[in-house]
Design a protein around this motif. Structure first.
Motif, mmCIF file in Angstrom:
data_model
loop_
_atom_site.group_PDB
_atom_site.id
_atom_site.type_symbol
_atom_site.label_atom_id
_atom_site.label_comp_id
_atom_site.label_asym_id
_atom_site.label_seq_id
_atom_site.Cartn_x
_atom_site.Cartn_y
_atom_site.Cartn_z
ATOM 1 N N ILE A 4 0.865 -1.170 0.000
ATOM 2 C CA ILE A 4 0.000 0.000 0.000
ATOM 3 C C ILE A 4 0.894 1.210 0.000
ATOM 4 O O ILE A 4 1.761 1.359 0.856
ATOM 5 N N ARG A 5 0.712 2.061 -0.983
ATOM 6 C CA ARG A 5 1.508 3.276 -1.065
ATOM 7 C C ARG A 5 0.729 4.393 -0.396
ATOM 8 O O ARG A 5 -0.421 4.644 -0.714
ATOM 9 N N ILE A 6 1.345 5.043 0.548
ATOM 10 C CA ILE A 6 0.726 6.149 1.265
ATOM 11 C C ILE A 6 1.294 7.436 0.686
ATOM 12 O O ILE A 6 2.498 7.644 0.683
ATOM 13 N N LEU A 7 0.420 8.271 0.180
ATOM 14 C CA LEU A 7 0.872 9.540 -0.381
ATOM 15 C C LEU A 7 0.845 10.582 0.714
ATOM 16 O O LEU A 7 -0.120 10.707 1.446
ATOM 17 N N SER A 8 1.936 11.289 0.824
ATOM 18 C CA SER A 8 2.072 12.283 1.883
ATOM 19 C C SER A 8 2.516 13.606 1.304
ATOM 20 O O SER A 8 2.796 13.712 0.117
ATOM 21 N N GLY A 9 2.659 14.586 2.171
ATOM 22 C CA GLY A 9 3.187 15.889 1.771
ATOM 23 C C GLY A 9 2.444 16.497 0.610
ATOM 24 O O GLY A 9 1.230 16.598 0.618
ATOM 25 N N LYS A 10 3.189 16.891 -0.449
ATOM 26 C CA LYS A 10 2.578 17.571 -1.586
ATOM 27 C C LYS A 10 1.591 16.674 -2.322
ATOM 28 O O LYS A 10 0.731 17.147 -3.033
ATOM 29 N N HIS A 11 1.716 15.350 -2.145
ATOM 30 C CA HIS A 11 0.821 14.432 -2.825
ATOM 31 C C HIS A 11 -0.544 14.359 -2.142
ATOM 32 O O HIS A 11 -1.503 13.923 -2.738
ATOM 33 N N ALA A 12 -0.618 14.709 -0.883
ATOM 34 C CA ALA A 12 -1.853 14.582 -0.128
ATOM 35 C C ALA A 12 -2.609 15.901 -0.117
ATOM 36 O O ALA A 12 -2.257 16.825 0.586
ATOM 37 N N ALA A 13 -3.625 15.973 -0.911
ATOM 38 C CA ALA A 13 -4.527 17.129 -0.948
ATOM 39 C C ALA A 13 -3.818 18.458 -1.182
ATOM 40 O O ALA A 13 -4.289 19.496 -0.782
ATOM 41 N N GLY A 14 -2.664 18.398 -1.817
ATOM 42 C CA GLY A 14 -1.957 19.627 -2.163
ATOM 43 C C GLY A 14 -1.499 20.445 -0.971
ATOM 44 O O GLY A 14 -1.299 21.647 -1.080
ATOM 45 N N MET A 15 -1.344 19.802 0.174
ATOM 46 C CA MET A 15 -0.942 20.543 1.373
ATOM 47 C C MET A 15 0.489 21.033 1.267
ATOM 48 O O MET A 15 1.344 20.368 0.727
ATOM 49 N N SER A 27 2.398 17.804 11.025
ATOM 50 C CA SER A 27 2.512 18.133 9.610
ATOM 51 C C SER A 27 2.620 16.820 8.860
ATOM 52 O O SER A 27 3.253 15.889 9.351
ATOM 53 N N PRO A 28 2.043 16.714 7.693
ATOM 54 C CA PRO A 28 2.132 15.446 6.971
ATOM 55 C C PRO A 28 3.574 15.151 6.562
ATOM 56 O O PRO A 28 4.353 16.065 6.306
ATOM 57 N N TYR A 29 3.913 13.875 6.536
ATOM 58 C CA TYR A 29 5.245 13.467 6.118
ATOM 59 C C TYR A 29 5.415 13.848 4.649
ATOM 60 O O TYR A 29 4.525 13.612 3.836
ATOM 61 N N PRO A 30 6.550 14.451 4.277
ATOM 62 C CA PRO A 30 6.670 15.015 2.933
ATOM 63 C C PRO A 30 6.966 14.021 1.812
ATOM 64 O O PRO A 30 6.912 14.395 0.645
#
Length: 187
Positions: A4-15, A27-30
């Motif tokens: 399972i690939r977890i998208l974080s940082g810029k990949h997650a909702a453009g945060m 803060s989300p992991y980048p």
């Protein structure tokens, strides 16, 4: 095995994310993390390799199954008590830093304000205030700076650095993170 690939940082909702964290604020992991669940083990393998089944050398470590779902834990939320380090992974990080630290734009920028001597490379999960030295577990190592330039191949690892601390999973500067991901994928 299920990856399972977890998208974080810029990949997650453009945060957008500031590099580093402070206590009590999440803060989300980048970077992208792959988790591989293994039904026969009580742990989930953690890797930066985006393939379905990362090779053993590309596994950062294992997140022990607890009452918290390991698939819901972001890199910033990983804690040492739930993590077992893959002892063959840290030498890869060292190799990448030794080979590429002098090319990293963030480190070059820091070296431009540093005349000569040894400059610490701080882990982005808990960067120290400007002009201060970070906690030993958050210093990846040091590079030699001569005339405001990082000397190629001068990286010296800090053996007190930890891949996971109370501040989460380690974070390299973006350029070095990409070199590490490329290196791990090529194994």
């Amino acid at each position: 095995m299920n990856a399972i690939r977890i998208l974080s940082g810029k990949h997650a909702a453009g945060m957008l994310r500031a590099f580093g964290t402070s206590a009590g604020r999440h803060s989300p992991y980048p970077y992208e993390i792959t988790r591989v669940t293994q039904p026969d083990k009580a742990a989930t393998a953690i890797s930066f390799d985006t393939g379905d089944s990362p090779k053993d050398a590309a596994i950062i470590g294992w997140l022990r199954h607890t009452n918290i779902d390991p698939l819901a834990i972001d890199g910033q939320q990983m804690r040492p008590q739930d993590f077992s380090e893959n002892r063959s992974f840290w030498p890869q990080v060292q190799q990448v830093l030794e080979k590429y630290a002098h090319e990293d734009p963030e480190l070059q920028s820091q070296a431009a304000f540093f005349k000569s001597g040894w400059m610490n490379i701080s882990d982005g999960r808990n960067p120290p205030p400007p002009g201060r030295t970070g906690d030993p577990e958050d210093i990846l190592g040091s590079v030699l700076v001569e005339d405001k330039e990082i000397k190629q191949g001068s990286f010296q690892a800090n053996l007190a650095h930890r891949l996971v601390t109370r501040n989460g999973l380690f974070q390299l500067p973006k350029y070095l993170q990409q070199r590490l991901a490329d290196f791990s994928s090529s194994l």
